[in-house]
Structure formats: C-alpha cells, structure tokens
Design an enzyme around this catalytic site. Sequence first.
Site, PDB file in Angstrom:
ATOM      1  N   ARG A   1       1.670  14.447  13.288  1.00 46.14           N
ATOM      2  CA  ARG A   1       2.447  14.071  12.110  1.00 46.14           C
ATOM      3  C   ARG A   1       2.751  15.307  11.279  1.00 46.14           C
ATOM      4  NH1 ARG A   1      -0.343   8.447  10.130  1.00 46.14           N
ATOM      5  NH2 ARG A   1       1.626   8.118   9.052  1.00 46.14           N
ATOM      6  N   PRO A   2       3.771  16.048  11.690  1.00 45.39           N
ATOM      7  CA  PRO A   2       4.099  17.277  10.975  1.00 45.39           C
ATOM      8  C   PRO A   2       4.618  16.996   9.570  1.00 45.39           C
ATOM      9  CG  PRO A   2       5.786  16.771  12.603  1.00 45.39           C
ATOM     10  CD  PRO A   2       4.718  15.746  12.764  1.00 45.39           C
ATOM     11  N   ILE A   3       4.602  18.020   8.719  1.00 40.07           N
ATOM     12  CA  ILE A   3       5.171  17.847   7.375  1.00 40.07           C
ATOM     13  C   ILE A   3       6.252  18.898   7.113  1.00 40.07           C
ATOM     14  CG2 ILE A   3       3.160  16.692   6.352  1.00 40.07           C
ATOM     15  CD1 ILE A   3       2.569  19.418   4.965  1.00 40.07           C
ATOM     16  N   ASP A   4       6.847  19.382   8.211  1.00 36.76           N
ATOM     17  CA  ASP A   4       7.868  20.423   8.055  1.00 36.76           C
ATOM     18  C   ASP A   4       9.045  19.988   7.172  1.00 36.76           C
ATOM     19  OD1 ASP A   4       8.094  18.774  10.512  1.00 36.76           O
ATOM     20  OD2 ASP A   4      10.078  19.669  10.602  1.00 36.76           O
ATOM     21  N   GLN A   5       9.400  18.712   7.240  1.00 33.81           N
ATOM     22  CA  GLN A   5      10.546  18.259   6.442  1.00 33.81           C
ATOM     23  C   GLN A   5      10.213  18.236   4.943  1.00 33.81           C
ATOM     24  OE1 GLN A   5      13.657  17.793   7.890  1.00 33.81           O
ATOM     25  NE2 GLN A   5      12.454  18.721   9.537  1.00 33.81           N
TER      26      GLN A   5
ATOM     27  N   ARG B   1      -3.472  10.054   4.469  1.00 36.25           N
ATOM     28  CA  ARG B   1      -2.345  10.905   4.777  1.00 36.25           C
ATOM     29  C   ARG B   1      -1.469  11.124   3.541  1.00 36.25           C
ATOM     30  NH1 ARG B   1       0.025  13.610   8.321  1.00 36.25           N
ATOM     31  NH2 ARG B   1       2.263  13.683   8.153  1.00 36.25           N
TER      32      ARG B   1
ATOM     33  N   ILE C   1       8.730   6.154  16.949  1.00 34.99           N
ATOM     34  CA  ILE C   1       8.378   6.933  15.753  1.00 34.99           C
ATOM     35  C   ILE C   1       7.140   7.813  15.988  1.00 34.99           C
ATOM     36  CG2 ILE C   1       7.939   6.838  13.261  1.00 34.99           C
ATOM     37  CD1 ILE C   1      10.527   5.395  13.829  1.00 34.99           C
TER      38      ILE C   1
ATOM     39  N   ASP D   1       4.813   0.096  12.042  1.00 33.53           N
ATOM     40  CA  ASP D   1       3.538  -0.432  11.542  1.00 33.53           C
ATOM     41  C   ASP D   1       3.304  -1.893  11.960  1.00 33.53           C
ATOM     42  OD1 ASP D   1       3.011   1.986  10.428  1.00 33.53           O
ATOM     43  OD2 ASP D   1       3.217   1.363   8.341  1.00 33.53           O
TER      44      ASP D   1
ATOM     45  N   CYS E   1      -4.375   8.095   9.855  1.00 33.44           N
ATOM     46  CA  CYS E   1      -4.583   7.465  11.153  1.00 33.44           C
ATOM     47  C   CYS E   1      -4.104   8.384  12.259  1.00 33.44           C
ATOM     48  CB  CYS E   1      -3.815   6.151  11.233  1.00 33.44           C
ATOM     49  SG  CYS E   1      -4.717   4.768  10.534  1.00 33.44           S
TER      50      CYS E   1
ATOM     51  N   ARG F   1      -8.521   0.178   5.223  1.00 30.14           N
ATOM     52  CA  ARG F   1      -7.627   1.144   4.557  1.00 30.14           C
ATOM     53  C   ARG F   1      -6.375   0.458   4.025  1.00 30.14           C
ATOM     54  NH1 ARG F   1      -6.332   6.348   7.945  1.00 30.14           N
ATOM     55  NH2 ARG F   1      -4.907   6.334   6.206  1.00 30.14           N
TER      56      ARG F   1
ATOM     57  N   LYS G   1       0.825  -1.206   0.000  1.00 31.07           N
ATOM     58  CA  LYS G   1       0.000   0.000   0.000  1.00 31.07           C
ATOM     59  C   LYS G   1       0.861   1.259   0.000  1.00 31.07           C
ATOM     60  CE  LYS G   1      -1.423   1.663   3.927  1.00 31.07           C
ATOM     61  NZ  LYS G   1      -1.410   3.015   4.477  1.00 31.07           N
ATOM     62  N   ASN G   2       1.871   1.288   0.850  1.00 33.78           N
ATOM     63  CA  ASN G   2       2.655   2.515   0.971  1.00 33.78           C
ATOM     64  C   ASN G   2       3.504   2.799  -0.261  1.00 33.78           C
ATOM     65  OD1 ASN G   2       1.483   3.080   3.386  1.00 33.78           O
ATOM     66  ND2 ASN G   2       3.226   2.427   4.645  1.00 33.78           N
TER      67      ASN G   2
END
Length: 433
Positions: A123-127, A94, A328, A306, A118, A398, A23-24
């Site tokens: 879950r930041p997205i700064d990077q 996500r 994580i 996971d 989820c 999902r 999936k990922n």
Amino acid sequence: MENQFIIKGGTPLNGEVVVGGAKNSALGIIAAAIMTDETVTIDNLPDVRDINVLLEAIEDIGATVIRENEHRVKINGSTINDITIAYDAIKKIRASYYLLGALLGKYKRANVALPGGCDIGSRPIDQHLKGFRALGATANVEFGMVNTYAVDLIGSHIYLDVVSVGATINIMLAACLAKGRTVIENAAKEPHIVDVANFLNSMGANIKGAGTDKIRINGVFKLHASEYSIVPDMIEAGTFMVAAAATKGDVLIKNVIPKHLEAISVKLIEIGAKVEEYDDAVRVYSDKRLGHTQIKTLPYPGFPTDMQPQIATLLALSEGTSTVTESIFENRFKYVDELARMGSTIKVEGNVAIIEGVAGFTGAAITAPDLRAGAALVIAGLVANGFTTVDSIKYIERGYENFEKKLTGLGASIEKIPVDDEEAVQKFKLKCS
Ligand code: UD1
C-alpha cells in the site's frame, strides 16, 4: 488476553440491526478536527479500535479529546504541542497518514511514522506525497517516518495517477489551508470523501466537487468550530446484507444510505436475493440457495474491495461457478485457505478467485487474516453446520462495533470468549444444544 468468536451455525438471521457511523469517514474527520483551534463536536462516531487508536494518537501530541459517550467526542486542537506521530502510537492503523495532511495544512510541517494497517497488499503512499509536493512541501521518507515541511502551501493542479481514497482525502486536508486554488483530478469518489469534505466545509473550508473525480478547493486562512454527524458505514451495512442473504434470513438494516449500497444491492438481486430499499433502511431476505455471478472490485461507485471477502463467501455457497476479480489490492484472498477448511472450493489465479459453489460449509477452527476477511469468516461460521471458532478477532474489532452483539440480536448463536478457554467452549455448546 486474546479473544475468539465461537459460533453455532445454521440459524437464519432475522430482525433489525442498526448500522453505526462510517469508520473510514471518521478517520478523516478526526484528523480534520485538529486543523482548527476551536472545539469540534463529532457525533455518530463508531466505537471501534481504529478510531480509538487515532484519538489516542492526537491526544499524544497534545490535542484535547473529550469522549462524551462512545459515539460522541469533542476535540480541541489548540493545545497541540508536537507534530511528530511515532510508530508505536499508530502502527495498528493505516489512516494515521491523514495526520500528515492535517498537520501539514495547519502547522506547515508534520512527521508521521509510515503506517501499518491490514496486510492486504502493498500500500504505497506515493500519490499522497506527490500531492504534498505539488502544494510546495518537501516530503521525504526517512528512518520509517514521513517528514513533510513547507514554508508556504500554495494551491496547485494535481492529477492522481491512481484513484486513491487516502491520497484524495490527504491532499484535500492540506489544500484547505493552502494559499489559492487546488484542483484534484482523478479523485476518488467514495461517500467518505464527500463526508470529510462536508465536515471541512462545515468548519469554513471551501471545497467543491467532492463525490466527482474533480475536486476544487479554495484555500482559506483558518477553520472554525463545528458540530457534525458522521454518515452511516456502508461496509458494515453491506456485511449485514450479505450475512442476511447467506443465512437465508430476513433482516432490516437501519440507518443506512441506500444509494451507497447500490453496487452491493445490484449483485445480491442478480443472484436471486430480495432487496427492498427504504429512505434510510434496506431489507434483505432470501429463502433459497442463490445463484452465481461475476464480480470485479472497483473504486466507488463500483463494487467495494472492502466487501469482496464477504460476497465471495456468499458465492462459495451459491449454485454454479462465480468469479471474483480483485483489482484494488493484490493480497486480499488470504481467507480462501480458511474457507477451504470449512468445505469451500475456491481456486485463486492471480487476482481472480474462481469459486465453485458448494451446498454447505462445516464448522472449523479458523483465523481472521484481516478486518473484512474476518467478517466474511464469521458469516461462513453463521452458515456452517456445527461449531466454528474464529481467532484473531482483534482485526474484526478494528472496524465492527459490537459485531457479535448485533448478530445475537438477529438470532445468531455467537459469543466472544477467551482463546483456549475450554470451559467457555463447553458452556457455549451446552447452551446451544
Ligand atoms: C481506503 C480504505 C480501505 C479501502 C480502500 C479502497 C480508509 C481508511 N481505508 O484505503 O478500507 O479498502 O480505500 O477502497 O479509508 N495507491 C498507490 N499509491 C498511493 C495510494 C494508493 O498506488 O499513494 C494504490 C493502492 O496500492 C491501491 C489503490 O491505490 O491499489 C487504492 O488505494 P487507496 O484508495 O489509497 O486505499 P486506502 O486509502 O489505503
């Protein structure tokens, strides 16, 4: 109508199961597919909710999506007429953020609603944004949207402050069509990063070093058609490995890359399960109660976050005291309260779960808090004495295709029934008696 799983526990899983595409990987690959105006064919696509939502989202902005069958799709991005992905289209997943990197790379601008996904911690997205900015784009969050824009994307040297799967893939996507050379340092090394890079290279990108912590990308002018098959899903495979061990069963898990499963195999062997590796399969079996261990989740090749709820569920049934450290995501122990209702003894202190193994679980009515925890609770139900119902299986769907059917194929007593359907419950119980 909401569905639930009803499970009669106590049957060891036995037989063979075939794992689907990752999936990922698929999420990154679908986003990458819209970066060319030629037609891309993707095979071994998992037929799960996250994938279907992302396919709908790219269709919404004009991409042509032809689902040839549940595991094969043709995508053509030449018909895209919009670069804005609204919240409604993607709130459930996500990885919609991959459309930022893909659209920014191709059209030099993108507006994508901040992702949901989820609830396993902040879950930041700064990077991701730091990477886009390093490539010369502006990237701002306003009114719930991430807006990015560049006159030109220019290759750059980017050092990630945290090892992030999402940021690595997103920057890789945008950098493919940037001018010049990009280097991503402290990159994530997960198999799906390699898979997305291989796919992009099959479309004419020039990416080297995926799978190491330094990825080098030479920008190309454009990408072209490709036909590609997605790698097997290591988390689906790992879930069946743990389910086999937990139920004291004997399962051959087919269509896997054993190397991707090493962190899981090593732990299962350490606590006393038997794991045999073949070219593209693993067999897991056990006929006894397993032992205790310490586990800490880490980026690949460490133990995957996971798989944390699944292995913790197994350890909750094993002899002695185990600890599971989640390094994580900070909010990934929400299933512990549900497991407690089945008789487990787990204490959570900060990011560590201290698990006192119990001899068995008893069935209960429980609720899946998120995708992987949901799978773990199903494993608990498969082991428990008596009947278990698992609600909120939309989370499980999902990421797991035909989960209950695959488990039934291994001899489990599990069915998907509507919530609050007393008649269906009685019918299932009668069948099991
Ligand atoms: C991906 C996977 C998810 C898996 C996770 C970790 C997909 C679609 N999802 O999620 O199943 O659990 O990797 O293996 O592939 N972080 C930041 N800033 C950022 C990005 C991340 O601080 O900009 C932090 C996160 O809060 C987290 C850590 O980095 O603590 C790792 O997150 P990341 O690898 O980015 O996870 P996802 O890509 O969201």
